[in-house]
Design an enzyme around this catalytic site. Structure first.
Site, PDB file in Angstrom:
ATOM      1  N   ASP A  16       7.171  22.853 -11.262  1.00 52.55           N
ATOM      2  CA  ASP A  16       5.994  22.060 -11.635  1.00 52.55           C
ATOM      3  C   ASP A  16       4.980  22.017 -10.498  1.00 52.55           C
ATOM      4  OD1 ASP A  16       4.527  20.572 -13.434  1.00 52.55           O
ATOM      5  OD2 ASP A  16       5.407  18.663 -12.812  1.00 52.55           O
ATOM      6  N   TRP A  21      -1.912  22.521  -7.831  1.00 50.83           N
ATOM      7  CA  TRP A  21      -2.042  23.443  -6.692  1.00 50.83           C
ATOM      8  C   TRP A  21      -3.389  24.170  -6.774  1.00 50.83           C
ATOM      9  CZ3 TRP A  21      -2.795  28.711  -6.241  1.00 50.83           C
ATOM     10  CH2 TRP A  21      -2.500  29.305  -4.992  1.00 50.83           C
ATOM     11  N   GLU A  63       6.838  21.551 -25.569  1.00 49.49           N
ATOM     12  CA  GLU A  63       5.672  20.648 -25.558  1.00 49.49           C
ATOM     13  C   GLU A  63       4.437  21.317 -24.942  1.00 49.49           C
ATOM     14  OE1 GLU A  63       8.808  19.650 -24.506  1.00 49.49           O
ATOM     15  OE2 GLU A  63       9.191  18.638 -26.404  1.00 49.49           O
ATOM     16  N   ASN A  64       4.654  22.401 -24.199  1.00 46.77           N
ATOM     17  CA  ASN A  64       3.511  23.039 -23.525  1.00 46.77           C
ATOM     18  C   ASN A  64       2.533  23.714 -24.485  1.00 46.77           C
ATOM     19  OD1 ASN A  64       5.465  23.966 -20.579  1.00 46.77           O
ATOM     20  ND2 ASN A  64       4.074  22.235 -20.826  1.00 46.77           N
ATOM     21  N   GLU A 203      23.495  17.368  -9.612  1.00 46.50           N
ATOM     22  CA  GLU A 203      22.794  16.592  -8.591  1.00 46.50           C
ATOM     23  C   GLU A 203      21.298  16.857  -8.768  1.00 46.50           C
ATOM     24  OE1 GLU A 203      24.168  14.437  -6.612  1.00 46.50           O
ATOM     25  OE2 GLU A 203      26.202  14.925  -7.277  1.00 46.50           O
TER      26      GLU A 203
HETATM   27  C1  IPE Z   1       7.795  20.717 -17.374  1.00 45.52           C
HETATM   28  O1  IPE Z   1       6.585  20.520 -16.754  1.00 45.52           O
HETATM   29  C2  IPE Z   1       7.793  22.051 -18.079  1.00 45.52           C
HETATM   30  C3  IPE Z   1       7.798  23.231 -17.228  1.00 45.52           C
HETATM   31  C4  IPE Z   1       7.886  23.237 -15.919  1.00 45.52           C
HETATM   32  C5  IPE Z   1       7.741  24.492 -17.927  1.00 45.52           C
HETATM   33  P1  IPE Z   1       5.399  19.723 -17.468  1.00 45.52           P
HETATM   34  O2  IPE Z   1       4.282  19.674 -16.486  1.00 45.52           O
HETATM   35  O3  IPE Z   1       5.108  20.332 -18.779  1.00 45.52           O
HETATM   36  O4  IPE Z   1       6.048  18.289 -17.709  1.00 45.52           O
HETATM   37  P2  IPE Z   1       5.368  16.869 -17.809  1.00 45.52           P
HETATM   38  O5  IPE Z   1       4.270  16.987 -18.825  1.00 45.52           O
HETATM   39  O6  IPE Z   1       4.831  16.541 -16.454  1.00 45.52           O
HETATM   40  O7  IPE Z   1       6.474  15.950 -18.215  1.00 45.52           O
HETATM   41  C1  IPE Z   2       4.172  23.956 -14.262  1.00 43.20           C
HETATM   42  O1  IPE Z   2       2.951  23.616 -13.715  1.00 43.20           O
HETATM   43  C2  IPE Z   2       4.087  25.167 -15.150  1.00 43.20           C
HETATM   44  C3  IPE Z   2       4.152  24.851 -16.582  1.00 43.20           C
HETATM   45  C4  IPE Z   2       4.402  23.675 -17.086  1.00 43.20           C
HETATM   46  C5  IPE Z   2       3.935  25.934 -17.491  1.00 43.20           C
HETATM   47  P1  IPE Z   2       1.909  22.693 -14.464  1.00 43.20           P
HETATM   48  O2  IPE Z   2       0.979  23.569 -15.245  1.00 43.20           O
HETATM   49  O3  IPE Z   2       2.579  21.645 -15.259  1.00 43.20           O
HETATM   50  O4  IPE Z   2       1.133  22.063 -13.227  1.00 43.20           O
HETATM   51  P2  IPE Z   2       0.657  20.562 -13.060  1.00 43.20           P
HETATM   52  O5  IPE Z   2       1.842  19.698 -13.301  1.00 43.20           O
HETATM   53  O6  IPE Z   2      -0.419  20.346 -14.075  1.00 43.20           O
HETATM   54  O7  IPE Z   2       0.160  20.505 -11.659  1.00 43.20           O
HETATM   55 MG    MG Z   3       3.230  19.758 -14.833  1.00 45.64          MG
END
Ligand code: IPE
Ligand code: IPE
Ligand code: MG
Length: 238
Positions: A16, A21, A63-64, A203
């Site tokens: 994440d 970043w 959910e993405n 863990e």
């Molecule tokens: C979890 O990250 C899913 C992946 C890393 C693929 P998200 O950024 O989607 O999760 P939430 O929305 O912060 O819970």
């Molecule tokens: C994780 O990074 C990758 C996926 C969930 C696909 P994010 O895209 O969730 O990055 P943040 O959490 O918005 O910084």
């Molecule tokens: Mg994220």
């Protein structure tokens, strides 16, 4: 001593922080995902060199899909490129690939590339690399329950025969030992629907480093923290 350190057999990572970043650098979120994809390749090699036997990464959750189309497309294109180009590297490094998640919702060419990569690497004996795509733990459990129910309906098994092992084996991770260590980068401290069943006794390790910046050093820190934990599995330590 270095060789006193226990290396977890299976490490799972919620990668994440890609978007934040990029934002911090004035770049589009997709630039964070591109950099994150490079990190995956690096960390896979590092994990292998450290003696980790299974590495599972969360690349795209069920959910993405709710993210803007352009971001979903960019993520799918990165995964497509990975699936289509990494075979030579996997062959060289003896990596065995498995994709977790409901693949039926992915574009046909991506499904084909995944099937090909899984098939071509199935006899590799090195590190097992699981990539979770369109993965949600609840969805995975629903699919497992459906599969088992189908066998009940066909009369192949009795409901009384359903036990924890059967459920474990019917998950996408069937045959892979449960993660010993679950790492989440990017500063959030939640599981976000990842490996709920499998991490019952893992863990947990949370760090603030954004995934694109995650290094072998950070992985070693997580393993060191793991070494400082006492796993009791509900029992007592004698
Ligand atoms: C979890 O990250 C899913 C992946 C890393 C693929 P998200 O950024 O989607 O999760 P939430 O929305 O912060 O819970
Ligand atoms: C994780 O990074 C990758 C996926 C969930 C696909 P994010 O895209 O969730 O990055 P943040 O959490 O918005 O910084
Ligand atoms: Mg994220």
């Amino acid at each position: 001593m270095e060789n006193e350190r226990r290396i977890p057999v299976h490490v799972a990572i919620i990668m994440d922080g890609n978007g934040r970043w990029a934002k911090k650098r004035g770049l589009p979120r997709t630039a964070g995902h591109a950099q994150g994809a490079r990190t995956v390749e690096r960390i896979l090699e590092d994990a292998d060199h450290m003696g980790i036997r299974f590495l599972t990464v969360y690349a795209f959750s069920t959910e993405n899909w709710t993210r803007p189309d352009s971001e979903v497309k960019a993520l799918m294109n990165l995964l497509r490129t990975y699936m289509k180009t990494s075979l030579a590297k996997c062959a060289k490094n003896n990596v065995r690939i498995r994709v977790l998640g409901d693949k039926t919702k992915l574009d046909k060419d991506l499904q084909d590339a995944i099937a090909n990569l899984e098939m071509e690497t199935t006899n590799n004996t090195g590190i097992g690399f699981q990539i979770a795509i369109n993965y949600g733990s609840r969805d995975e459990i629903v699919r497992a329950v459906r599969r088992i129910s189908e066998n009940v309906r066909k009369g192949l098994i009795d409901p009384e025969e359903i036990n924890e092992n059967m459920i474990t084996n019917n998950l996408d991770t069937g045959g892979i030992p449960a993660p010993d260590l679950l790492i989440r980068t990017g500063g959030e401290q939640r599981i976000s629907n990842f490996l709920l069943w499998q991490t019952a006794y893992a863990e947990l390790y949370f760090c603030d480093v954004a995934w694109p910046d995650f290094t072998k050093d950070d992985l070693e820190k997580a393993v060191d923290a793991f070494n400082g934990r006492e796993r009791r599995y509900g029992g007592l330590i004698s």
